[in-house]
Design a protein around this motif. Structure first.
Motif, short mmCIF file in Angstrom:
data_model
loop_
_atom_site.label_atom_id
_atom_site.label_comp_id
_atom_site.label_asym_id
_atom_site.label_seq_id
_atom_site.Cartn_x
_atom_site.Cartn_y
_atom_site.Cartn_z
N GLN A 75 0.85 -1.19 0.00
CA GLN A 75 0.00 0.00 0.00
C GLN A 75 0.89 1.24 0.00
O GLN A 75 1.58 1.49 0.98
CB GLN A 75 -0.90 0.00 1.24
CG GLN A 75 -1.86 1.16 1.31
CD GLN A 75 -2.98 1.04 0.30
OE1 GLN A 75 -3.24 -0.01 -0.26
NE2 GLN A 75 -3.67 2.14 0.07
N PRO A 76 0.92 2.02 -1.09
CA PRO A 76 1.76 3.22 -1.08
C PRO A 76 1.23 4.26 -0.11
O PRO A 76 0.02 4.40 0.06
CB PRO A 76 1.67 3.73 -2.53
CG PRO A 76 0.42 3.15 -3.07
CD PRO A 76 0.17 1.87 -2.33
N ALA A 77 2.15 4.96 0.52
CA ALA A 77 1.78 6.03 1.45
C ALA A 77 2.98 6.96 1.62
O ALA A 77 4.12 6.50 1.60
CB ALA A 77 1.38 5.45 2.80
N PRO A 78 2.73 8.25 1.78
CA PRO A 78 3.83 9.16 2.07
C PRO A 78 4.47 8.79 3.41
O PRO A 78 3.77 8.40 4.34
CB PRO A 78 3.17 10.54 2.16
CG PRO A 78 1.86 10.38 1.48
CD PRO A 78 1.45 8.95 1.66
N ARG A 79 5.79 8.87 3.49
CA ARG A 79 6.46 8.59 4.75
C ARG A 79 6.17 9.70 5.74
O ARG A 79 6.23 10.87 5.41
CB ARG A 79 7.96 8.50 4.54
CG ARG A 79 8.38 7.20 3.92
CD ARG A 79 9.86 7.00 4.07
NE ARG A 79 10.23 5.77 3.39
CZ ARG A 79 11.47 5.47 3.08
NH1 ARG A 79 12.45 6.29 3.40
NH2 ARG A 79 11.75 4.36 2.47
N THR A 80 5.85 9.28 6.95
CA THR A 80 5.57 10.25 8.00
C THR A 80 6.46 9.91 9.20
O THR A 80 6.49 8.76 9.61
CB THR A 80 4.09 10.18 8.42
OG1 THR A 80 3.30 10.34 7.24
CG2 THR A 80 3.74 11.25 9.40
N PRO A 81 7.16 10.83 9.77
CA PRO A 81 7.27 12.21 9.32
C PRO A 81 8.19 12.30 8.11
O PRO A 81 9.11 11.51 7.96
CB PRO A 81 7.89 12.94 10.51
CG PRO A 81 8.70 11.89 11.19
CD PRO A 81 7.96 10.58 10.97
N HIS A 82 7.90 13.25 7.24
CA HIS A 82 8.72 13.46 6.04
C HIS A 82 10.03 14.11 6.46
O HIS A 82 10.02 15.10 7.19
CB HIS A 82 7.97 14.35 5.05
CG HIS A 82 8.78 14.59 3.81
ND1 HIS A 82 9.34 15.80 3.54
CD2 HIS A 82 9.12 13.78 2.79
CE1 HIS A 82 9.99 15.73 2.40
NE2 HIS A 82 9.87 14.51 1.92
N ARG A 83 11.13 13.56 6.04
CA ARG A 83 12.46 14.10 6.38
C ARG A 83 13.13 14.56 5.10
O ARG A 83 13.75 13.77 4.39
CB ARG A 83 13.28 13.05 7.10
CG ARG A 83 12.65 12.70 8.44
CD ARG A 83 13.59 11.83 9.26
NE ARG A 83 13.00 11.65 10.57
CZ ARG A 83 12.74 10.48 11.10
NH1 ARG A 83 13.03 9.39 10.44
NH2 ARG A 83 12.21 10.40 12.30
N ALA A 84 13.00 15.84 4.81
CA ALA A 84 13.47 16.40 3.54
C ALA A 84 14.96 16.21 3.32
O ALA A 84 15.41 16.09 2.19
CB ALA A 84 13.12 17.88 3.47
N GLY A 85 15.75 16.16 4.35
CA GLY A 85 17.20 16.06 4.21
C GLY A 85 17.70 14.65 3.94
O GLY A 85 18.88 14.46 3.63
N ARG A 86 16.87 13.65 4.04
CA ARG A 86 17.30 12.27 3.86
C ARG A 86 17.01 11.79 2.45
O ARG A 86 15.97 12.12 1.89
CB ARG A 86 16.58 11.36 4.85
CG ARG A 86 17.02 11.64 6.25
CD ARG A 86 16.67 10.50 7.12
NE ARG A 86 17.38 10.64 8.39
CZ ARG A 86 17.11 9.90 9.42
NH1 ARG A 86 16.19 8.98 9.35
NH2 ARG A 86 17.78 10.07 10.53
N PRO A 87 17.90 10.98 1.88
CA PRO A 87 17.66 10.45 0.53
C PRO A 87 16.56 9.39 0.55
O PRO A 87 16.41 8.65 1.52
CB PRO A 87 19.00 9.85 0.14
CG PRO A 87 19.69 9.55 1.42
CD PRO A 87 19.20 10.56 2.42
#
Length: 184
Positions: free
Chosen positions: A136-148
């Motif tokens: 099941q696709p889902a945005p990662r939470t919490p989103h960590r903009a600095g990580r690849p």
């Protein structure tokens, strides 16, 4: 939702003389709207009613660039490209990015994509990627903009009007869809 970006390679038109893209178009594209993919850079009229195109990706290699080229051809056929303004260019680039993210996710998490379908009317463009995966696709939470990594569905969520997953009962796999607003 879109941001203004400088002109990108995706706004320069179909690549003339690109035999690979032409061969794929002739072999596996199903233009549901009755329009054959274009090879010239002349803009097409805006779509009337719902138009759709389908590309089979099962068993293909290099599916992300194939999917982007297919989407770019559809955008030309439907008059989204060439873009007359920065907002229109950004809208087309958003479509190409969402196509890339959905197809990449199918490659990474679902044994590869089976099919890409793009449909459009005068208000909304819908992208659908079918695969055989159970996840099941889902945005990662919490989103960590600095990580690849892990930004794909976050990007889709931010750029799209809506997105979701459709599963057919008793069938393995799913279709992940996303909708973007047509440029004004």
């Amino acid at each position: 939702m879109s941001t203004t970006r400088p002109c990108s390679p995706g706004d320069r038109g179909p690549e003339a003389g690109d035999g690979a893209a032409s061969a794929v178009s002739a072999r596996s594209v199903t233009p549901v709207d009755g329009v054959t993919p274009v090879d010239d850079a002349s803009p097409a009229p805006a779509p009337v009613g719902r138009q759709a195109r389908t590309l089979s990706l099962a068993g293909e290699s290099g599916v992300v660039p194939l999917a982007r080229d297919f989407a770019r051809q559809a955008l030309y056929a439907w008059g989204w490209l060439p873009a007359a303004s920065a907002d229109r260019r950004a809208a087309a680039e958003d479509v190409l990015l969402v196509v890339s993210e959905l197809v990449t996710n199918a490659c990474l998490h679902a044994e590869g994509p089976d099919e890409l379908r793009i449909s459009c009317d005068n208000k909304v463009l819908r992208i659908e990627v079918s695969d055989r995966g159970a996840g099941q696709p889902a945005p990662r939470t919490p989103h960590r903009a600095g990580r690849p990594g892990g930004h794909g569905m976050f990007i889709v969520q931010r750029l799209c009007l809506d997105w979701g997953v459709v599963r057919a009962p008793g069938v393995t796999g799913k279709t992940v869809w996303a909708e973007l607003g047509a440029p004004a």
